[in-house]
Write a protein that holds these residues in place. Structure first.
Motif, PDB file in Angstrom:
ATOM      1  N   ASP A   2       0.829  -1.118  -0.042  1.00 23.50           N
ATOM      2  CA  ASP A   2      -0.022   0.038   0.013  1.00 23.50           C
ATOM      3  C   ASP A   2       0.727   1.259  -0.043  1.00 23.50           C
ATOM      4  OD1 ASP A   2      -2.496   1.272  -0.202  1.00 23.50           O
ATOM      5  OD2 ASP A   2      -2.512   1.487   2.061  1.00 23.50           O
ATOM      6  N   ARG A  19       0.626   1.836 -12.865  1.00 21.43           N
ATOM      7  CA  ARG A  19      -0.316   1.558 -11.883  1.00 21.43           C
ATOM      8  C   ARG A  19       0.166   1.951 -10.284  1.00 21.43           C
ATOM      9  NH1 ARG A  19      -4.517  -2.848 -12.607  1.00 21.43           N
ATOM     10  NH2 ARG A  19      -5.506  -2.054 -14.680  1.00 21.43           N
ATOM     11  N   GLN A  20      -0.724   2.127  -9.536  1.00 18.27           N
ATOM     12  CA  GLN A  20      -0.397   2.025  -7.975  1.00 18.27           C
ATOM     13  C   GLN A  20      -0.283   0.952  -7.725  1.00 18.27           C
ATOM     14  OE1 GLN A  20       0.047   3.725  -5.469  1.00 18.27           O
ATOM     15  NE2 GLN A  20      -0.491   2.363  -3.856  1.00 18.27           N
ATOM     16  N   ILE A  21       0.845   0.482  -6.755  1.00 13.82           N
ATOM     17  CA  ILE A  21       1.384  -0.998  -6.750  1.00 13.82           C
ATOM     18  C   ILE A  21       0.271  -1.716  -5.798  1.00 13.82           C
ATOM     19  CG2 ILE A  21       3.773  -0.638  -6.784  1.00 13.82           C
ATOM     20  CD1 ILE A  21       4.056  -0.378  -3.965  1.00 13.82           C
ATOM     21  N   GLN A  32      -2.828  -2.000  -6.483  1.00 12.70           N
ATOM     22  CA  GLN A  32      -3.886  -2.106  -7.416  1.00 12.70           C
ATOM     23  C   GLN A  32      -3.125  -3.472  -8.229  1.00 12.70           C
ATOM     24  OE1 GLN A  32      -4.884   1.319  -8.932  1.00 12.70           O
ATOM     25  NE2 GLN A  32      -6.003   2.005  -7.058  1.00 12.70           N
TER      26      GLN A  32
END
Lengths: 246, 374
Positions: A90, A136-138, A140
């Motif tokens: 997150d 991408r946000q990790i 996700q």
């Protein structure tokens, strides 16, 4: 094999947590260019062995050398893929940013990553089929995608020896094949790949070299010669029925 | 004075200007460094450090006999650092977990500090009054030199942070990996912790020992809700911290008998609450909205699937059926039928419905999840 260079050499290595030995008097030589699995039951010290080689854990005795020199001298020859669960996914960053971290070692202190580093990172992402997810946000990413991001980060280090801690843990069949193909590519390119592995069934199919570990080193050598019931029984303590001969 | 008057006066009145600038700078540095504390999951470290600083303040006064804030804060810094290193020592050298170490150091140091404060208060020295303001802070005591110190420390912290940004980021994300790359992780770790201790010590005079950790954590927690980018988060936390400082000061100055520290903390708390509810990606409100929408969508697709099963039995997929036959399927409503019609998946004619070719295709492909890339 006798004349081959040794990528990793370990002598008399002993590691203990609070007096309890985790690794006991390990001698291990890994020739250059092999794709090696480290197998053994839970608590056998597989991850500890890798972490000790990489200097994350200090041994109480013994020495490790990478191409004949201490790790600190040959750090740039080595890349590391930690267990996926060892970080907080997150964390506010993108996939590309994580892969870019693979270039930090050669950058050294303070210097910022630039276009060159970005290009390396993008190429590594392409190799693992993650280019489409670069922004991408990790958090996700799926588990398999996170594993590929870690693999890409190690590829960005452009090393000679790759240490991977359970890279196939919790990934689906497609990702597993994709990752194994990358490992085989690395071997083809003359790199040495050392993998902590859990699935005994696939050892003969994926690897050409194997080390049996259970606190002590049980055996090490070519899969064809030493991957047998005898060593499995010695390592796991029970008679392990595995289809060794295909 | 009301808030409007405050914002007119703040530009001209020396005291107001000093205090406002001080709380703004303090909020900014705490928000900035608090982000690191939150991301390292060391939120409670701030609380322990601020409490551990108290005996340092008391001892500094006992030794020097002066009440100059610079001297006292130096004492706080030393004792805060000792507390921090003991916490690290306890966690690495014993079997105790970090929460135990934090709790131990916090209460022992705070207890010792309180003991010293009561001892000082019993002294005949007339100079002793007012040391207890460090418990809850008193922004009104800020003078220009205090604010100047804050600005200098904030500037240095900012510089260090920009210089070691890459190192800070990778350490926060993956410390073991950072070590294998050849970075001295202990140095980076100590550097981050030292900056956090500095920020806390700076805030003791304004916000006080007890509430200090709130001003460190609240802006960071609020900022995390709005962004998935580390630099944006740090910047946003600094802005929220600065704004909480200014607005808290404004509210406390415009009312009588409202002390500044707690008001600043409450303003920051409002930011946190607002962010938890209203942030578009992580907030509770939008999560609930998304959840409801997904549920409605799912209901719609289930109805379509049911219709698909019926339509499949006929040669002509658009063969009309009575709406009544949907009765043994409970999931549909008049609204969902209408929605299916607007999507162009079915056509409704009186009490009859018929599937369209498009709807048929949609239902067919429902389980064929295609990889969706951005």
């Amino acid at each position: 094999m006798e004349n081959q260079k040794l990528a990793v050499q370990i002598d008399d290595l002993t590691v203990a947590y609070n007096y309890k030995p985790v690794l006991w008097d390990i001698d291990l030589s890994v020739p250059e260019g092999v794709l090696m699995a480290i197998v053994g039951p839970n608590g056998a010290g597989k991850s500890t062995l890798i972490k000790t080689i990489l200097g994350i854990i200090k041994p109480i005795a013994g020495s490790v050398s990478i191409y004949g020199k201490p790790y600190s001298k040959h750090r740039k020859l080595v890349a590391y893929v930690p267990q996926k669960g060892s970080v907080d996914w997150d964390f506010p960053t993108t996939a590309l940013d994580v892969v870019m971290m693979g270039t930090y070692g050669s950058l050294g202190w303070i210097k910022r990553p630039g276009q060159k580093e970005k290009k390396i990172a993008l190429e590594s992402m392409e190799k693992v089929g993650m280019l489409a997810y670069k922004n991408r946000q990790i958090s996700q990413l799926s588990g398999g995608q996170q594993q590929r991001v870690f693999l890409a980060r190690a590829l960005a280090q452009d090393a000679s020896i790759y240490f991977m801690d359970e890279p196939l843990q919790g990934v689906d069949a497609t990702t597993e094949i994709a990752i194994i193909n990358i490992l085989k590519e690395l071997r083809k390119a003359g790199k040495t790949v050392i993998v902590v592995h859990h699935d005994l069934q696939t050892v003969p199919e994926y690897f050409d070299w194997v080390t049996f570990l259970n606190v002590k080193k049980i055996a090490t050598g070519p899969v064809k010669e030493i991957f047998n019931d005898d060593n499995l029984t010695k390592t796991y303590g029970i008679n392990y029925k595995v289809a060794v001969n295909k | 004075m009301n808030i409007q008057e405050y914002f007119e006066l703040v530009w001209t009145d020396y005291t107001l200007r000093t205090i406002t600038l001080g709380t703004a700078v303090l909020g900014a540095i705490c928000g900035m460094l608090g982000s690191f504390a939150v991301l390292r999951k060391q939120s409670l470290l701030g609380d322990a450090i601020s409490h551990a600083a108290l005996p340092g303040i008391a001892l500094a006064f006992l030794i020097t006999g002066v009440k100059d804030s610079g001297v006292l804060l130096l004492g706080a810094l030393v004792s805060g650092l000792i507390g921090t290193f003991w916490i690290r020592g306890i966690t690495s050298k014993t079997h105790l977990k970090s929460d135990t170490a934090l709790g131990l150091i916090l209460s022992i140091f705070f207890g010792f500090g309180m003991l010293l404060l009561t001892f000082i208060q019993k002294q005949p020295n007339a100079n002793q009054a007012g040391l207890d303001k460090y418990l809850f802070g008193q922004a009104a005591t800020l003078v220009e030199s205090d604010v100047l110190l804050m600005i200098i420390v904030t500037g240095i912290s900012l510089l260090v942070m920009l210089l070691f940004w890459k190192e800070f980021k990778i350490l926060l994300f993956d410390a073991d990996y950072t070590k294998t790359l050849g970075f001295n992780t202990k140095f980076i770790d100590v550097l981050i912790t030292f900056l956090i201790v500095l920020a806390i010590v700076l805030g003791l005079q304004t916000v006080g020992v007890v509430l200090m950790s709130a001003i460190l954590l609240a802006p960071a927690a609020a900022a995390r809700q709005w962004t998935n980018n580390l630099s944006t988060m740090v910047l946003l936390a600094a802005l929220i911290g600065a704004f909480s400082g200014v607005f808290g000061t404004a509210i406390s100055a415009s009312q009588s008998n409202l002390s500044t520290g707690p008001v600043i903390v409450l303003v920051a708390g409002v930011f946190v609450l607002f962010s938890f509810i209203f942030s578009p990606k992580r907030g509770l409100l939008f999560r609930e909205i998304r959840f409801r929408k997904n549920r409605t969508d799912l209901k719609l697709m289930k109805t379509l699937q049911f219709m698909y099963d019926i339509a499949q039995d006929h040669e002509n997929i658009s063969h009309p059926h009575a709406i009544r036959i949907l009765n043994n399927f409970q999931g549909y409503t008049r609204g969902s039928l209408k929605k299916l019609e607007t999507e162009g998946w079915i056509s409704i004619n009186g009490q009859q419905w018929a599937m369209t070719a498009e709807g048929y295709k949609q239902a067919q492909e429902m389980y064929n999840q295609k990889a969706v890339n951005e």
